[in-house]
Design an enzyme around this catalytic site. Structure first.
Site, PDB file in Angstrom:
ATOM      1  N   GLY A 535       0.824  -1.198   0.000  1.00 15.37           N
ATOM      2  CA  GLY A 535       0.000   0.000   0.000  1.00 15.37           C
ATOM      3  C   GLY A 535       0.859   1.248   0.000  1.00 15.37           C
ATOM      4  N   GLY A 537       1.033   5.192   1.730  1.00 19.90           N
ATOM      5  CA  GLY A 537       0.456   6.069   2.746  1.00 19.90           C
ATOM      6  C   GLY A 537       1.116   7.420   2.701  1.00 19.90           C
ATOM      7  N   ALA A 538       0.872   8.182   3.751  1.00 21.61           N
ATOM      8  CA  ALA A 538       1.387   9.542   3.803  1.00 21.61           C
ATOM      9  C   ALA A 538       2.910   9.558   3.825  1.00 21.61           C
ATOM     10  CB  ALA A 538       0.854  10.243   5.041  1.00 21.61           C
ATOM     11  N   GLY A 540       5.047   7.074   2.397  1.00 14.09           N
ATOM     12  CA  GLY A 540       5.751   6.348   1.365  1.00 14.09           C
ATOM     13  C   GLY A 540       5.097   5.000   1.126  1.00 14.09           C
ATOM     14  N   VAL A 541       5.814   4.155   0.420  1.00 11.14           N
ATOM     15  CA  VAL A 541       5.249   2.881   0.006  1.00 11.14           C
ATOM     16  C   VAL A 541       5.590   1.807   1.036  1.00 11.14           C
ATOM     17  CG1 VAL A 541       5.109   1.240  -1.889  1.00 11.14           C
ATOM     18  CG2 VAL A 541       5.606   3.634  -2.351  1.00 11.14           C
ATOM     19  N   VAL A 542       4.640   0.875   1.220  1.00 11.14           N
ATOM     20  CA  VAL A 542       4.858  -0.229   2.152  1.00 11.14           C
ATOM     21  C   VAL A 542       4.972  -1.519   1.358  1.00 11.14           C
ATOM     22  CG1 VAL A 542       3.975  -1.421   4.177  1.00 11.14           C
ATOM     23  CG2 VAL A 542       3.422   0.982   3.825  1.00 11.14           C
ATOM     24  N   LYS A 558       8.248  -0.251   5.479  1.00 14.94           N
ATOM     25  CA  LYS A 558       7.758   1.049   5.055  1.00 14.94           C
ATOM     26  C   LYS A 558       8.945   1.882   4.621  1.00 14.94           C
ATOM     27  CE  LYS A 558       4.364   2.524   7.362  1.00 14.94           C
ATOM     28  NZ  LYS A 558       3.156   3.163   7.820  1.00 14.94           N
ATOM     29  N   ASP A 653      -3.813  11.262  12.890  1.00 17.94           N
ATOM     30  CA  ASP A 653      -4.345  10.819  11.603  1.00 17.94           C
ATOM     31  C   ASP A 653      -5.124   9.520  11.769  1.00 17.94           C
ATOM     32  OD1 ASP A 653      -4.865  11.037   8.925  1.00 17.94           O
ATOM     33  OD2 ASP A 653      -2.888  10.361   8.251  1.00 17.94           O
TER      34      ASP A 653
END
Ligand SMILES: *[C@@H]1O[C@H](CO)[C@@H](O)[C@H](O)[C@H]1NC(C)=O
Ligand SMILES: *[C@@H]1O[C@H](CO)[C@@H](O)[C@H](O)[C@H]1NC(C)=O
Ligand SMILES: *[C@@H]1O[C@H](CO)[C@@H](O)[C@H](O)[C@H]1NC(C)=O
Ligand SMILES: *[C@@H]1O[C@H](CO)[C@@H](O)[C@H](O)[C@H]1NC(C)=O
Ligand SMILES: *[C@@H]1O[C@H](CO)[C@@H](O)[C@H](O)[C@H]1NC(C)=O
Ligand SMILES: *[C@@H]1O[C@H](CO)[C@@H](O)[C@H](O)[C@H]1NC(C)=O
Length: 820
Positions: A535, A537-538, A540-542, A558, A653
């Site tokens: 996925g 997110g805020a 970077g990429v996981v 992450k 968040d």
């Protein structure tokens, strides 16, 4: 979504109550699985009938099909088999009796009712391994109770497996005086284990720890304390489990059959961890009510084995030497843990204990190479070799540090007690009832190499200055705050920055170091070159990865590509280490990190069921009871972040994308503690904020102080989403009818008009629990109050959700409607 189905496909036993698309997948899978072990139903097994391990069939079923008798492959090695009776129609299946658990047999072994009426197990070479010890049986039968009998006639049993229990009792079975249950060694190793439940001839029912390999009994950790002849442990046909004393008294374990045998499969087992538990399994979806379609532990003795199993000066306790034991309210298992910088000698056999990962010897001992890590609520009672009174914690730590024998000092603040301990540490336990603090000696040089053990707080001597909780909570959010304020052209940025700088100075001096440091290459290999994206997110990429060592550990890596430009290399490490200090079952655990040149990555435990969003707004929805548990879990996780961890953290968040679900569908909050690392001038970050529109508390837009209450607001919004399985703001036009555009207002209107039924339409399961729905919605409305001071704290929220305190009527929220 594909990801989730994929996951289920490999684990058909996943604890999920299924909705239609899954049922299909599930049915297909169950068929594949049962085809390989399919049995045939037998009312009578006649003389001369033979069953072969890995033959077809390799089991005989009871007439109802609930139980099977035959060759059961070992979990640890499927080429070896137990001759066993198991629950066949449950998932997972459950072995309830076995003949040869110390000596599993290979493929080609046979079970035969011989021509002279003996039941005989022969290995692949034809050598007899076991026989039932009765002859002249005219037939054998596996009854619908799970009892395997050898019979001369339908009323005359020559032998029955119920008289020779292994570790399990079934409804209809009794444990008579002189007989016992013995646990198996581990979940995967079926050989004789470390605990025994004995119905003694003196009339007492007793649980003993045993010494391996001889099996001699240590001091009991639980007993009924009864005397008399004829006493027996009864598991009656209707599902009551109790010890019947001859004078008429009953000692209940689960004495009232709340769970009828008509609706539930049942068994009671002395588990490998020494706890005798009653398990039930709903026979069909509706009968289970809120219970999941799996084996649920509903009763146990002792209530907390970690607390109760303490034997003076012999044996290791529930867990192995140098480890400690925690029950943590979990019904199904206890948790054995290693102290920081210790690791399991054999991760598959945790009872063997932990070893130090560093060298501590007296020759050339230099105290300067070591430090002490305090871990609260942990003790290893007994086995002390020195004791001081009236000392303070620093002194206690100093005495241990200077002593080359000392591996742990236990400190008791009440009277300044200090106990020095050497190896091996025994009977370790952790729990709120332990009012001691363990100061654990670790090596300074490989300080960052071990995995996080448990709720480690902060480190060694002096440095710790008490921090103002609200102040530091503010700090945690300040990066994100800055971001918003920059976006809004506010001017308060510098002040916050300066304040943050001061706070960081303090944190730097606390060397909290229980995270593993990875090299970039290691992570590149673990993720197979960053191939499998989980996925974005805020931050970077996981990516998904696997740590290959002697235990395979799935990880989520992450890759932080939108970080604040950090002036100081240490800043990143400090932030990360603070996150590493958090330990709670509703938080995603940070395992380690990589900080190599421009590469900054965080390594988390992998959450097999992905984000909560996948089970709220898609085709597959969680059941009401699961949603309730998830809400409670998130609330507890947030409560921990706000009030219980050593450095309070405001998440900033909270939204369903940031709540992940583990393999047991337990909610785990992710992405906490990172807000301030965000790079504020990055355009994609700004997009990221817009993405959380709908969860953001009004004070963000008003240059008001940002407090923990921003999380309470977001939690309230998210709670309504979880209750209603609907997004607060639908992004696509036409998804909802016009009169219910924004969920929070719609929910409030329904609440005000007393029409929660409108809110919950199409959800019969939730409506049948209307009082809880009402309470939860009311709490949510308290959380989304415009005025932060009106919103309850997370402590209050959890209490109201759990029904521990009444929920008053909330004020109107309409004023906040106009302000947005
Ligand atoms: C099982 O065998 C016994 C003895 O041959 C017989 O009396 C009995 O009726 C049989 N039971 C069934 C269900 O076939
Ligand atoms: C089995 O039956 C035979 C013949 O009736 C008898 O001689 C023998 O003693 C019996 N064996 C056992 C173990 O009961
Ligand atoms: C029966 O025995 C138990 C213990 O052996 C004792 O606690 C209980 O009081 C007795 N009850 C009666 C009615 O004598
Ligand atoms: C099982 O025990 C319970 C509690 O003592 C009792 O109410 C119930 O009638 C018993 N059932 C049977 C079948 O004996
Ligand atoms: C589930 O169990 C209940 C209680 O035994 C029964 O009334 C109901 O018919 C069962 N439902 C199905 C689908 O088998
Ligand atoms: C920790 O340091 C000791 C020597 O101080 C070394 O022998 C040991 O291998 C190190 N442990 C690890 C896990 O690297």
């Amino acid at each position: 979504m594909r990801h989730h189905i994929h996951h289920l496909a490999h684990k058909p036993s996943a604890n999920l109550i299924m909705t239609p698309p899954f049922i299909l997948v599930f049915l297909l899978l169950t068929q594949v699985i049962t085809a390989t072990t399919a049995g045939q139903r037998y009312a009578n097994i006649t003389r001369g009938t033979t069953l072969t391990a890995q033959g077809s069939p390799s089991s005989w079923l009871s007439p109802s099909g609930d139980f099977a008798l035959g060759f059961y492959p070992l979990d640890s090695d499927t080429s070896l088999f137990l001759l066993a009776v198991w629950y066949d129609s449950t998932s997972p299946k459950a072995v309830v009796w076995s003949a040869n658990r110390d000596a599993p047999v290979a493929a080609g072994s046979t079970l035969q009712l011989t021509s002279d009426g003996r039941l005989s197990l022969k290995d692949q070479d034809g050598k007899q391994v076991w026989n039932a010890g009765a002859a002249n049986a005219s037939f054998a039968a596996l009854l619908d109770t799970g009892n395997l009998v050898l019979a001369a006639s339908s009323s005359n049993f020559l032998w029955q497996s119920f008289d020779f229990p292994t570790d399990t009792l079934l409804p209809g079975q009794v444990l008579t005086q002189g007989s016992s249950l013995r646990s198996q060694l581990t979940d995967s190793d079926t050989s004789d284990g470390r605990f025994q439940l004995v119905a003694q001839t003196d009339g007492n029912l007793v649980l003993y720890p045993l010494a391996l390999p001889t099996g001699n009994q240590y001091v009991a950790y639980w007993s009924t304390g009864t005397t008399g002849s004829g006493n027996q442990l009864v598991y009656n046909e209707t599902g009551s489990l109790y010890y019947a004393v001859s004078n008429g008294t009953i000692v209940g374990i689960s004495p009232t059959s709340t769970y009828s045998t008509g609706n539930f499969y049942q068994r009671a087992r002395l588990d490998p961890d020494g706890v005798f538990r009653q398990y039930i399994y709903p026979k069909n979806g509706t009968a289970g009510g809120s219970l999941r379609k799996t084996w649920n532990a509903v009763a146990k003795v002792p209530l907390d084995i970690c607390r109760d199993l303490v034997v003076e000066n012999v044996g290791s306790g529930v867990c192995g030497f140098n480890s400690y034991c925690s029950s943590d309210g979990d019904q199904t298992r206890i948790n054995c843990m290693c102290p920081p910088q210790y690791s399991f000698i054999d991760p598959d056999k945790k009872y063997k204990g932990c070893k130090q990962d560093f060298l501590q010897i007296c020759e050339g001992y230099n105290p300067g190479e070591f430090e002490l890590i305090p871990v609260d609520n942990v003790d290893w009672p007994y086995y002390d070799y020195e004791y001081y009174t009236n000392v303070d914690q620093d002194r206690c730590a100093q005495y241990c540090l200077e002593d080359c024998f000392c591996v742990v000092a236990i400190f008791w603040s009440n009277d300044g007690g200090c106990w020095k301990k050497r190896q091996p540490l025994a009977h370790g336990r952790m729990g709120s009832y332990v009012d001691r603090r363990a100061l654990i000696k670790v090596s300074k040089s490989n300080a960052s190499l071990t995995l996080p053990p448990g709720p480690v707080t902060t480190i060694t001597k002096k440095q710790r200055t008490p921090m103002n909780r609200v102040g530091s909570a503010l700090l945690w959010c300040s990066g994100f705050l800055n971001l918003i304020l920059v976006a809004l052209m506010s001017v308060t940025v510098l002040g916050h920055r300066r304040k943050r700088g001061q706070m960081l100075q303090r944190q730097t001096s606390m060397s909290v170091v229980n995270l593993r440091v990875f090299s970039y290459q290691e992570l590149e290999e673990a993720t197979n070159g960053f191939k499998d994206e989980l996925g974005r997110g805020a931050f970077g990429v996981v990516y998904k990865g696997v740590l290959a060592s002697n235990i395979r550990t799935d990880i989520a890596v992450k890759r932080l590509d939108r970080l604040l430009h950090l002036d100081n290399d240490k800043e990143f490490t400090n932030e990360v280490r603070s996150i590493g200090q958090t330990h709670h079952k509703n938080l995603v655990k940070l395992i380690g990190y990589c900080d190599e040149g421009s590469h900054r990555l965080l390594v988390y435990e992998y959450m097999s069921n992905g984000a909560l969003t996948g089970f709220l707004f898609g085709d597959v929805k969680l059941q009401w009871e699961q949603r309730v548990q998830i809400i409670l879990g998130i609330a507890r996780g947030l409560l921990y972040l706000h009030e219980e961890c050593s450095t309070p953290i405001v998440h900033c968040d909270i939204k369903p994308q940031n709540v992940l679900l583990d393999d047991k569908f337990v909610a785990r909050i992710s992405d906490f503690g990172l807000a301030k690392l965000l790079k504020s001038d990055h355009t994609r970050t700004i997009t990221g904020i817009r993405g959380t529109r709908g969860y953001v508390a009004p004070e963000w837009f008003k240059s008001m102080a940002i407090t923990k209450k921003v999380d309470v607001y977001s939690f309230g919004v998210m709670m309504l989403e979880i209750i209603c399985c609907r997004k607060n703001l639908e992004t696509e036009i036409g998804e909802v009818e016009e009169e219910e555009p924004v969920l929070v207002y719609w929910a409030y209107d329904c609440y005000k008009d007393g029409r929660l039924d409108l809110l919950m339409k199409n959800d019969e399961e939730a409506m049948s629990d209307s009082s809880r729905v009402g309470r939860f919605v009311t709490v949510a409305i308290w959380c989304i109050q415009e005025d932060p001071s009106l919103r309850p704290s997370m402590h209050m929220v959890t209490q109201m959700l759990e029904g521990a305190v009444p929920v008053p009527m909330p004020p109107d929220i309409s004023s906040s409607a106009s302000s947005r």
